[in-house]
Design an enzyme around this catalytic site. Structure first.
Site, short mmCIF file in Angstrom:
data_model
loop_
_atom_site.label_atom_id
_atom_site.label_comp_id
_atom_site.label_asym_id
_atom_site.label_seq_id
_atom_site.Cartn_x
_atom_site.Cartn_y
_atom_site.Cartn_z
N SER A 1 16.37 75.97 88.22
CA SER A 1 17.42 76.91 88.55
C SER A 1 17.05 77.64 89.84
CB SER A 1 17.66 77.86 87.38
OG SER A 1 18.88 78.53 87.52
N ASP B 1 27.07 71.83 83.98
CA ASP B 1 26.38 73.08 84.24
C ASP B 1 27.31 74.04 84.98
OD1 ASP B 1 24.64 75.14 84.93
OD2 ASP B 1 23.05 73.80 85.62
N HIS C 1 23.43 73.90 81.56
CA HIS C 1 22.33 74.42 82.37
C HIS C 1 20.98 74.23 81.69
CE1 HIS C 1 20.84 76.73 85.74
NE2 HIS C 1 20.24 77.58 84.95
#
Length: 708
Positions: free
Chosen positions: A556, A643, A675
């Site tokens: 991320s 996501d 995600h």
């Protein structure tokens, strides 16, 4: 000719021009954003086929790692029961089943605070299955629970399910007497819905088009969702909204928060349609969180805030007049970052960070004194959790370290006794004494000392003593999120092959207090990247490893870190694993119509309106800074089609550009996931085995057997 023989899928070059602040940028691969375009899907599927072809030789290793994870995991197991109302609540896992089973059993008596000792394979008297994730997931490739709550009287279950991976949940209510779901169905909710204390209502939030939770709703059980009442709406696009009831069950607290500013509102639980009452009016840059307690018969709020207190202080105010006089309970102390206070009937639990570690203390309402809980290891992670009861005599704690598996304690406040309830079983003869951990410090380019945590298997020798070791270096460094020294079963497959696992606690995280975060955000964001590079150089310079034996990983925002360091110091790393990476940050943050963009301006800056921020972000965004003539490390980018936090298009474009300059880059896109990746524990183990096998291949350890 195979895809591998032609060097992988070649994304078509279709220039898109964007202009901001007089700067014209030509983006060859922005067309990949069209998620519903059949050509885009075909390209992603070709990338998956290429990744599979390139890693086909690792299939036996992937299977071995999966088998190792599975062999070390007690597949049929039970969690430690948590008391709530007249029941003990716990979870089951069953060998061969992907998802957990949520259960409860009745208390022996009202004075029963000792959770029953549950044994796999042994029936639990009076057990009731509330929800079986395997049943609910049947027919779906993806399954995730975003809400799970039982009414205080134990009569109803509230649960929210996502079967796409886009974090939009469908709420349902189940009558636990019959096991049947009511007609109540609420579509498109955010996570975290809950019952009101009387069980008559459900409080939930919904999101706007940019995936921002912006509205709090009240649903009366047994009615149609079309009749739901809007309790609160936040129009400012910088603010997220959430809601939940105090442990005392006296108030609903609604929070509207940006990255730097908070405003909370009280609504009496006895009148949920009352106008929400602001606790402290929002003031730019002031953050706070509240909890309700009753002290000497008076309703009070304990407030953790940063108003003139960089590392936060704790004050007490009247619940009826929260904007009145503030009584300082814990004054601001630089270096002690106050995080939270949880209020119980007789005392509170204070969470804070000091010297890079999470700490816990018991707060006396009468004296304001905090008695810190002490643990034996130098590196550890500890926190309070699973404590729904208001009048409990014990605090449920979670504890672990790099070498100590996850452990559950009940801490008896009156006596200071730790009651061991469970330690995560690790099958196959795991012995913590076979492993060691330590913290050391690297020095960044500006002289800042950066903490580094390491864990290794003793039989291979201590890092830095002898030959350079293979090292797996992890980093994150954003949103004041701290990477804790926690245990991992999957990591043992690396440690047992001689790999040293290390964490670079870079600026932008929260390990060393609020200033550590401030020094790694906005116009200081480059410190996050240069800190990570400094840690890598430190590990090389001290003889722990060598560049050809060093791999890096982040996900991320940590994936942005991976892309940045690959551009900054490609010579330091043999391989880089970037999970759901935020590598096209400038394109995303320039578009306020995309999910989360406006909210993110407080973290990264606003390049849309500020030319200095634009120039600064452009100087480090990974996609913008891929260069020709650079010998990049091997790169694996993992993403998910659904996501909503970091769109798949960012790593897809990044890999296309990397491959165009000759880099060895792979893209693996989960076509039904979000995600957090795939759902289901076996699927997750396979996914992690794929990543670890790739890392071991980069390190040249594919043939190495584990050291017993």
């Amino acid at each position: 000719m195979s895809i591998a023989e032609i060097g992988g899928p070649v994304a078509a070059v279709r220039p898109t021009v964007r202009t901001h602040h007089g700067d014209e940028v030509v983006d060859e691969y922005e067309w990949l954003r069209a998620k519903d375009d059949a050509e885009v899907i075909a390209h992603l599927e070709a990338e998956n086929a290429y990744a599979e072809e390139r890693t086909a030789h690792l299939a036996p290793l992937r299977q071995r790692i999966f088998d190792e994870i599975r062999a070390r995991t007690l597949e049929t197991d039970l969690s430690v029961p948590t008391r709530q109302g007249a029941w003990w609540y716990y979870g089951r896992t069953v060998e061969g089943q992907q998802y957990g089973i949520h259960c409860r059993a009745p208390l022996a008596s009202a004075d029963d605070w000792t959770p029953p000792s549950l044994t796999p394979g042994v029936d639990v008297p009076g057990e009731v299955v509330l929800l079986d994730g395997n049943v609910e997931a049947a027919g779906h490739e993806f399954f995730s629970l975003g809400s799970f709550d039982v009414s205080t009287d134990g009569a109803f279950l509230l649960y929210g399910v996502d079967v796409e991976g886009d974090e939009r949940y469908t709420l349902r209510v189940r009558d636990l007497a019959t096991g049947d779901d009511l007609a109540d169905i609420v579509e498109g909710t955010a996570a975290g819905a809950c019952f009101s204390p009387d069980g008559r209502f459900v409080v939930y939030t919904t999101v706007d088009d940019a995936w921002r939770p912006d509205t709090v709703w009240l649903h009366e059980v047994g009615t149609d969702a079309s009749a739901d009442v809007r309790l609160f709406h936040e129009p400012d696009e910088r603010y997220w909204v959430g809601a939940g009831f105090t442990r005392s069950e006296q108030y609903l607290v609604i929070e509207a928060g940006s990255s730097i500013t908070t405003e909370e509102y009280l609504v009496p639980a006895s009148d949920l349609r009352a106008e929400p009452r602001s606790i402290w009016p929002r003031r730019e840059g002031v953050e706070y969180s509240t909890t309700h307690a009753i002290v000497d018969g008076e309703d009070v709020l304990y407030v953790v805030h940063n108003d003139g207190a960089l590392d936060f202080e704790l004050v007490r105010v009247s619940a009826s007049d929260p904007q009145g006089q503030r009584e300082v309970i814990l004054a601001h102390e630089p270096g002690r970052r106050l995080l939270d206070v949880s209020a119980f009937r007789d005392w509170g639990v204070v969470s804070y960070r000091r010297d890079g570690l999470a700490r816990l203390g018991i707060l006396s309402y009468e004296t304001g004194r905090v008695d810190e809980l002490h643990f034996d290891e130098d590196l550890y992670a500890a926190g309070a959790g699973g404590n729904p009861e208001w009048a409990t005599p014990v605090i449920r704690l979670g504890y672990g370290s790099f070498v100590t598996p996850g452990t559950v304690y009940d801490y008896v406040v009156a006596t200071g006794e730790f009651l061991l309830r469970k330690r995560q079983p690790v099958q196959g003869g795991y012995d913590p004494a076979d492993y060691d951990q330590r913290r050391e410090w690297a020095v960044a380019s500006d002289g800042t000392r950066v903490p580094v945590s390491l864990v290794w298997k003793r039989s291979f020798g201590a890092p830095g003593e002898g030959v350079a070791r293979p090292v797996h270096l992890y980093g994150y460094g954003s949103y004041e999120h701290s990477i804790e020294p926690g245990f991992s079963v999957a990591r043992l497959s690396m440690l047992d092959r001689g790999v040293v696992f290390a964490i670079a606690h870079v600026r932008g995280g929260g390990e060393l207090g609020r200033q550590w975060y401030e020094d790694g955000k906005l116009q200081h964001k480059r410190n996050t990247f240069t800190d990570f590079v400094a840690v890598a150089r430190h590990l090389v310079d001290t003889g722990v490893t060598a560049p050809e034996r060093l791999v890096a990983e982040g996900g991320s925002a940590g994936g942005l870190l991976m892309g940045a360091v690959a551009n900054l110091a490609p010579e330091l790393f043999a391989g880089v694993l970037a999970d759901v990476p935020f590598v096209d940050a400038l394109t995303t943050i320039l578009d306020p119509s995309l999910p989360l963009t406006v909210i993110e301006w407080d973290e990264w800056g606003d390049p849309l309106h500020d030319p200095d921020v634009y120039a600064y972000m452009k100087s480090y965004t990974p996609y913008e800074n891929v260069r020709e003539g650079v010998q990049y490390p091997r790169i694996l980018a993992a993403t998910s089609l659904n996501d909503t936090r970091v769109y798949y298009v960012e790593p897809a474009k990044w890999v296309a550009r990397l491959r165009a300059v000759g880099a060895d880059a792979l893209l693996k896109c989960e076509m039904v996931a979000g995600h957090g990746g795939v759902s289901g524990r076996y699927n997750a183990w396979h996914q992690r085995a794929f990543e670890l096998a790739w890392l071991l291949d980069v390190l040249g350890l594919t043939e190495a057997s584990t050291d017993a």
